[in-house]
Scaffold this motif. Structure first.
Motif, short mmCIF file in Angstrom:
data_model
loop_
_atom_site.label_atom_id
_atom_site.label_comp_id
_atom_site.label_asym_id
_atom_site.label_seq_id
_atom_site.Cartn_x
_atom_site.Cartn_y
_atom_site.Cartn_z
N VAL A 32 5.60 -28.59 8.64
CA VAL A 32 4.43 -27.96 7.99
C VAL A 32 3.82 -27.38 8.94
O VAL A 32 3.07 -28.16 9.70
N GLU B 234 -0.56 -24.44 6.52
CA GLU B 234 0.22 -24.26 5.42
C GLU B 234 0.27 -25.42 4.57
O GLU B 234 -0.11 -26.56 4.83
N LEU C 159 2.42 -27.61 1.86
CA LEU C 159 3.97 -27.79 1.51
C LEU C 159 3.66 -28.80 0.33
O LEU C 159 3.12 -29.65 0.60
N ARG D 281 4.85 -23.33 0.29
CA ARG D 281 6.42 -23.55 0.10
C ARG D 281 6.65 -24.75 -0.66
O ARG D 281 5.51 -25.75 -0.66
N VAL E 270 14.23 -26.18 0.36
CA VAL E 270 12.75 -25.79 0.77
C VAL E 270 12.78 -24.19 0.79
O VAL E 270 13.39 -23.41 1.31
#
Length: 374
Positions: A52, A56, A58, A227, A239
């Motif tokens: 990560v 970001e 996730l 993501r 992913v």
């Protein structure tokens, strides 16, 4: 248990040359829960590796029991790993206590302190600041989460959504290096979850927060995260960014979890039709590519007799088996040829009203189609 929120100056941190090195790195992580006498125990997380990068968000997405919460708890330090490593900014945090990792936690029920008012909850992790600085930071966070003027409100007077906003503000107040959110919206009703998911995304982006967000709800994951990591059986299945995940699920298991219901083996994007269908979209024009064509519920519609096939759209011939009305919309149930697969398709606004036994052409709308494993 309370939110573990501390100053971001945590032992084990090192400077890093790029965002990925500066963020979270999980390598071959295993979490095992003890079983009964003579049992090897239950493996909840089975060799997971993920990154990560700093800044970001996730999402860990998957059904109950897939290991996503166990993975988050191991990152937080609440579960001891049976193998692998958890690193932040290049430093191993295995020996760092939970309260010293500089990670913020938000749980399903918020877990606010009932004896403190809203300001007292938000200020919980700000002991190192003087009174004026604390008050300014509390006001800043309450404004950010949409609760200006709530500082002196008793926690008992808050709605479920307001409580979760306070819990989020409390975890963000000390500027955590990583925010861990474990199903924070799941106890709320659907309409409120949708509104708070949008707000949560805005808050995380506005603060530049690095976050690991656990949910079983696909829409939440797609709304909040940069993501999405789909988990199953303790392992990572795929992913990817939300759009890529939706359009290109790696396996049928991922596609089914995302909601795809119709699977046509060996067909990819491009016009495809059953035997005997003449004209555009017939066998001569079919584009066969590796992979399986998956169509989400509500993705099929009946083509009018003179309607051209949209460029690149999958088309199938089918026989109408019946009809129904759902939410004010008339639909037909039809059997695809030659697969003998039953699907539901919407009727066009005008011009087509097929009866049972009629042959029709069905087209899958672009946004409801994926090529699985292609």
């Amino acid at each position: 248990m309370t939110d573990q929120v501390t100053s971001p100056t945590t032992a084990g941190a090192t400077s890093a040359p790029d965002a990925r090195a500066a963020g979270l790195a999980v390598r071959d992580l295993v979490v095992r829960y003890p079983g009964g006498r003579g049992s090897a125990g239950v493996v909840a997380v089975d060799g997971v590796t993920l990154d990560v990068p700093a800044g970001e968000v996730l999402a860990l997405l998957g059904p109950s029991g897939c290991g996503k919460s166990s993975l988050l708890r191991a990152v937080a330090g609440l579960e001891p790993p049976a193998g692998g490593s958890v690193r932040w900014a290049g430093g191993d945090v295995a020996g760092v206590p939970v309260h010293r990792r500089g990670f913020g936690l938000v749980f399903q029920d918020g877990q606010l302190f009932p004896h403190r008012d809203v300001a007292g909850n938000v200020a919980y992790g700000l002991r190192d600041l003087d009174r004026r600085a604390r008050a300014e930071r509390v006001a800043e966070l309450l404004d950010l989460v949409g609760l200006p003027g709530y500082a002196r409100r008793p926690v008992a007077t808050l709605s479920g959504g307001e409580r979760q906003r306070v819990a989020l503000a409390r975890s963000l107040a000390p500027r955590p290096r990583l925010l861990l959110l474990d199903e924070p919206l799941s106890a709320l009703d659907r309409s409120l979850r949708e509104r708070l998911a949008d707000d949560l995304r805005e808050v995380l982006v506005a603060t530049g927060t690095t976050a690991l967000f656990v949910t079983h709800d696909q829409d939440e994951a797609f709304t909040v995260a940069d993501r999405v990591a789909v988990m199953g059986g303790g392992r990572l299945l795929q992913v990817a960014a939300p759009e890529e995940l939706w359009r290109r699920p790696a396996t049928r298991a991922v596609a089914e979890f995302l909601g795809y219901r119709t699977f046509l083996a060996g067909l990819g994007a491009g016009p495809v039709a059953g035997p005997g269908d003449a004209g555009p979209g017939g066998p001569a024009d079919a584009e066969l590519v590796p992979g399986t064509l998956a169509v989400a519920p509500g993705g099929w519609r009946v083509l009018a007799a003179d309607e051209p096939v949209p460029d690149g759209a999958p088309v199938r011939s089918a026989v109408v088996a019946g009809r129904r009305t759902r939410r004010g919309r008339v639909e037909v149930e039809a059997v695809l040829e030659p697969e003998d697969v039953r699907v539901t398709a919407a009727l066009p606004a005008s011009g087509t009203d097929p009866a049972a036994g009629d042959r029709v052409r069905l087209v899958a709308d672009e946004g409801a189609v994926a090529v699985v494993g292609g």
